[in-house]
Design a protein around this motif. Structure first.
Motif, PDB file in Angstrom:
ATOM      1  N   GLU A 218       0.825  -1.196   0.000  1.00 60.55           N
ATOM      2  CA  GLU A 218       0.000   0.000   0.000  1.00 60.55           C
ATOM      3  C   GLU A 218       0.866   1.256   0.000  1.00 60.55           C
ATOM      4  N   ARG A 219       0.335   2.307  -0.599  1.00 56.93           N
ATOM      5  CA  ARG A 219       1.056   3.571  -0.679  1.00 56.93           C
ATOM      6  C   ARG A 219       1.122   4.228   0.695  1.00 56.93           C
ATOM      7  N   THR A 220       2.328   4.589   1.104  1.00 52.37           N
ATOM      8  CA  THR A 220       2.547   5.336   2.336  1.00 52.37           C
ATOM      9  C   THR A 220       3.452   6.523   2.015  1.00 52.37           C
ATOM     10  N   LEU A 221       3.614   7.433   2.959  1.00 52.08           N
ATOM     11  CA  LEU A 221       4.469   8.594   2.728  1.00 52.08           C
ATOM     12  C   LEU A 221       5.911   8.164   2.482  1.00 52.08           C
ATOM     13  N   THR A 222       6.388   7.213   3.280  1.00 51.19           N
ATOM     14  CA  THR A 222       7.778   6.777   3.161  1.00 51.19           C
ATOM     15  C   THR A 222       8.042   6.077   1.832  1.00 51.19           C
ATOM     16  N   ASN A 223       7.192   5.093   1.494  1.00 43.53           N
ATOM     17  CA  ASN A 223       7.485   4.358   0.262  1.00 43.53           C
ATOM     18  C   ASN A 223       7.141   5.160  -0.989  1.00 43.53           C
ATOM     19  N   THR A 224       6.345   6.228  -0.846  1.00 39.37           N
ATOM     20  CA  THR A 224       6.106   7.109  -1.989  1.00 39.37           C
ATOM     21  C   THR A 224       7.402   7.775  -2.414  1.00 39.37           C
ATOM     22  N   PHE A 225       8.176   8.289  -1.453  1.00 42.51           N
ATOM     23  CA  PHE A 225       9.447   8.937  -1.777  1.00 42.51           C
ATOM     24  C   PHE A 225      10.457   7.921  -2.306  1.00 42.51           C
ATOM     25  N   SER A 226      10.516   6.736  -1.692  1.00 38.22           N
ATOM     26  CA  SER A 226      11.478   5.732  -2.145  1.00 38.22           C
ATOM     27  C   SER A 226      11.108   5.220  -3.537  1.00 38.22           C
ATOM     28  N   TYR A 227       9.803   5.029  -3.802  1.00 35.82           N
ATOM     29  CA  TYR A 227       9.363   4.544  -5.105  1.00 35.82           C
ATOM     30  C   TYR A 227       9.629   5.609  -6.175  1.00 35.82           C
ATOM     31  N   ALA A 228       9.378   6.893  -5.834  1.00 41.04           N
ATOM     32  CA  ALA A 228       9.645   7.981  -6.776  1.00 41.04           C
ATOM     33  C   ALA A 228      11.140   8.077  -7.072  1.00 41.04           C
ATOM     34  N   TRP A 229      11.963   7.895  -6.041  1.00 38.30           N
ATOM     35  CA  TRP A 229      13.418   7.926  -6.230  1.00 38.30           C
ATOM     36  C   TRP A 229      13.863   6.807  -7.167  1.00 38.30           C
ATOM     37  N   ASN A 230      13.352   5.609  -6.927  1.00 40.61           N
ATOM     38  CA  ASN A 230      13.719   4.471  -7.775  1.00 40.61           C
ATOM     39  C   ASN A 230      13.220   4.660  -9.205  1.00 40.61           C
ATOM     40  N   ALA A 231      12.032   5.253  -9.351  1.00 44.35           N
ATOM     41  CA  ALA A 231      11.514   5.531 -10.690  1.00 44.35           C
ATOM     42  C   ALA A 231      12.410   6.537 -11.408  1.00 44.35           C
ATOM     43  N   GLY A 232      12.922   7.529 -10.673  1.00 47.87           N
ATOM     44  CA  GLY A 232      13.838   8.500 -11.256  1.00 47.87           C
ATOM     45  C   GLY A 232      15.137   7.848 -11.708  1.00 47.87           C
ATOM     46  N   ILE A 233      15.652   6.916 -10.902  1.00 46.82           N
ATOM     47  CA  ILE A 233      16.865   6.180 -11.293  1.00 46.82           C
ATOM     48  C   ILE A 233      16.603   5.386 -12.562  1.00 46.82           C
ATOM     49  N   ASN A 234      15.421   4.803 -12.650  1.00 48.35           N
ATOM     50  CA  ASN A 234      15.077   4.029 -13.844  1.00 48.35           C
ATOM     51  C   ASN A 234      14.965   4.934 -15.070  1.00 48.35           C
ATOM     52  N   TYR A 235      14.416   6.136 -14.904  1.00 45.26           N
ATOM     53  CA  TYR A 235      14.350   7.093 -16.013  1.00 45.26           C
ATOM     54  C   TYR A 235      15.753   7.453 -16.484  1.00 45.26           C
ATOM     55  N   ALA A 236      16.665   7.689 -15.519  1.00 50.65           N
ATOM     56  CA  ALA A 236      18.043   8.031 -15.878  1.00 50.65           C
ATOM     57  C   ALA A 236      18.701   6.873 -16.627  1.00 50.65           C
ATOM     58  N   ARG A 237      18.423   5.652 -16.185  1.00 50.88           N
ATOM     59  CA  ARG A 237      18.983   4.490 -16.874  1.00 50.88           C
ATOM     60  C   ARG A 237      18.424   4.384 -18.293  1.00 50.88           C
ATOM     61  N   THR A 238      17.166   4.698 -18.476  1.00 56.53           N
ATOM     62  CA  THR A 238      16.566   4.653 -19.807  1.00 56.53           C
ATOM     63  C   THR A 238      17.282   5.606 -20.753  1.00 56.53           C
ATOM     64  N   VAL A 239      17.645   6.796 -20.234  1.00 56.70           N
ATOM     65  CA  VAL A 239      18.397   7.756 -21.051  1.00 56.70           C
ATOM     66  C   VAL A 239      19.752   7.164 -21.424  1.00 56.70           C
ATOM     67  N   ARG A 240      20.438   6.558 -20.446  1.00 59.14           N
ATOM     68  CA  ARG A 240      21.747   5.950 -20.715  1.00 59.14           C
ATOM     69  C   ARG A 240      21.642   4.832 -21.746  1.00 59.14           C
ATOM     70  N   LEU A 241      20.656   3.972 -21.597  1.00 61.76           N
ATOM     71  CA  LEU A 241      20.489   2.864 -22.536  1.00 61.76           C
ATOM     72  C   LEU A 241      20.161   3.381 -23.935  1.00 61.76           C
ATOM     73  N   SER A 242      19.394   4.465 -24.000  1.00 61.49           N
ATOM     74  CA  SER A 242      19.054   5.052 -25.300  1.00 61.49           C
ATOM     75  C   SER A 242      20.302   5.600 -25.985  1.00 61.49           C
ATOM     76  N   LEU A 243      21.176   6.252 -25.201  1.00 66.27           N
ATOM     77  CA  LEU A 243      22.429   6.766 -25.764  1.00 66.27           C
ATOM     78  C   LEU A 243      23.319   5.624 -26.241  1.00 66.27           C
ATOM     79  N   GLN A 244      23.353   4.540 -25.464  1.00 71.70           N
ATOM     80  CA  GLN A 244      24.148   3.381 -25.879  1.00 71.70           C
ATOM     81  C   GLN A 244      23.625   2.805 -27.190  1.00 71.70           C
TER      82      GLN A 244
END
Length: 360
Positions: A218-244
């Motif tokens: 379930e969504r909580t305040l704590t895991n909302t920030f951690s999930y958003a952080w992980n989603a941001g890391i995944n977005y950054a990885r998508t950019v890297r993979l696209s450049l590769q």
């Protein structure tokens, strides 16, 4: 009418991303007492400008980029507050602050989406809840396995699993090297066959699925920030993979798109959404990806980009430290000017391509 509103919203998102990027440069320059001659959003002739103190503030007519023009940024200046006369570490902080602000606004967009958008009441985790009978994964994955890596790439959220499987990084369709954490130990499952098969769905139909059910929380305040952080890391990885993929030749330059193409994509995604609220959340998600993309691209070591300027500062500092002689800043300025011309030509070509495709 709705399509036009999404276009307007997309332009506003672009303006915000440019504003916060240049604001990063501006605020850090002011913090270090570096003189800023102009702070501008967009390029071209000014449609609004105001002089306040030593700085001219402007909004210009061509919605491409923007700039924070600092004294002595690309040339010689006798002003002790010129950018070129600042300490090297201050220059680097000012240069990377723009990308830092892009990362920050992208993260905040993701926090908004994950914390308030429908469909995120539960967060999917990369932990196996069960494997359905008939799945190709039966006998390989076990309940409770945490999927840690797929083809060498880290898995942060449940959504990463299907994304990495679809990229075919192994070079062989449906075959992946998977690392799981099982009972506290790391287990490598090499050449694991992860193919979709016809399996019964909840609605009674048969669908092509992997038969891999992941845990949700379930969504909580704590895991909302951690999930958003992980989603941001995944977005950054998508950019890297696209450049590769671009450098390997897997995709061509013709598949690149600029502001016009992105605005059109945002408008298309918005109008195709089930409702206006869903469309707006989809636009915010794309905005987060663009923000992170801009941050990464600006840090690439290419002349005229912030990353190229950082390299220039480091090289200049090292050379001057060894030779005990101050280099002519005009040389670096010429290099960045040349890089800017190349980038502007590339942007113009991409702009022409995007506009041309609209009328095809």
């Amino acid at each position: 009418m709705l399509y036009f509103l999404y276009i307007l919203f997309a332009i506003l998102v672009f303006a915000l991303l440019i504003l916060v990027h240049e604001l990063g440069h501006f605020l850090t320059a002011k913090l270090f007492k570096i003189k800023v001659n102009e702070f501008s959003v967009f390029m071209g002739p000014a449609i609004w400008k105001k002089q306040k103190g030593e700085t001219l503030y402007a909004v210009r007519s061509i919605p491409l980029g923007g700039y924070c023009a600092m004294e002595g940024e690309d040339g010689v200046s006798d002003d002790p507050r010129a950018f070129g006369n600042a300490k090297w570490w201050k220059k680097i902080i000012v240069l990377v602050a723009g990308a830092g602000m892009n990362f920050l606004i992208g993260f905040l967009f993701l926090v908004l989406m994950v914390g308030f958008a429908g469909g995120f009441e539960y967060h999917t985790q990369p932990v196996l809840e069960s494997v359905e009978p008939g799945s190709s994964l039966v006998g390989y994955l076990e309940d409770g396995d945490r999927i840690y890596k797929i083809d060498g790439e880290r898995v942060y959220t449940g959504n990463d699993v299907t994304m990495l499987m679809s990229l075919n990084l192994s070079g062989t369709a449906n075959v992946h090297d998977v690392v799981v954490i099982r009972d506290g130990e790391t287990v490598l499952l090499k050449n694991l066959n992860m193919e979709p098969r016809p399996l019964p769905a909840a609605d009674g139909t048969t669908q092509m699925r992997y038969g891999m059910n992941l845990q949700v929380e379930e969504r909580t305040l704590t895991n909302t920030f951690s999930y958003a952080w992980n989603a941001g890391i995944n977005y950054a990885r998508t950019v890297r993979l696209s450049l590769q993929m671009l450098f390997r030749g897997d995709v061509g330059v013709q598949e690149m798109t600029g502001p016009v193409g992105i605005v059109k994509t945002i408008a298309d995604v918005g109008t195709a959404s089930a409702s206006i609220s869903v469309g707006l959340w989809n636009v915010i998600s794309i905005g987060a990806f663009i923000a992170i993309n801009l941050g990464i691209m600006n840090l690439l070591p290419i002349p005229a980009l912030d990353g190229g300027r950082v390299v220039g500062v480091l090289l200049t500092t090292c050379i001057e430290g060894v030779t005990k002689k101050k280099l002519n800043p005009k040389i670096e300025g010429y290099i960045h000017t040349g890089g800017m011309i190349v980038l502007m030509v590339l942007m113009a070509l991409i702009l022409f391509k995007d506009v041309w495709q609209i009328f095809l």
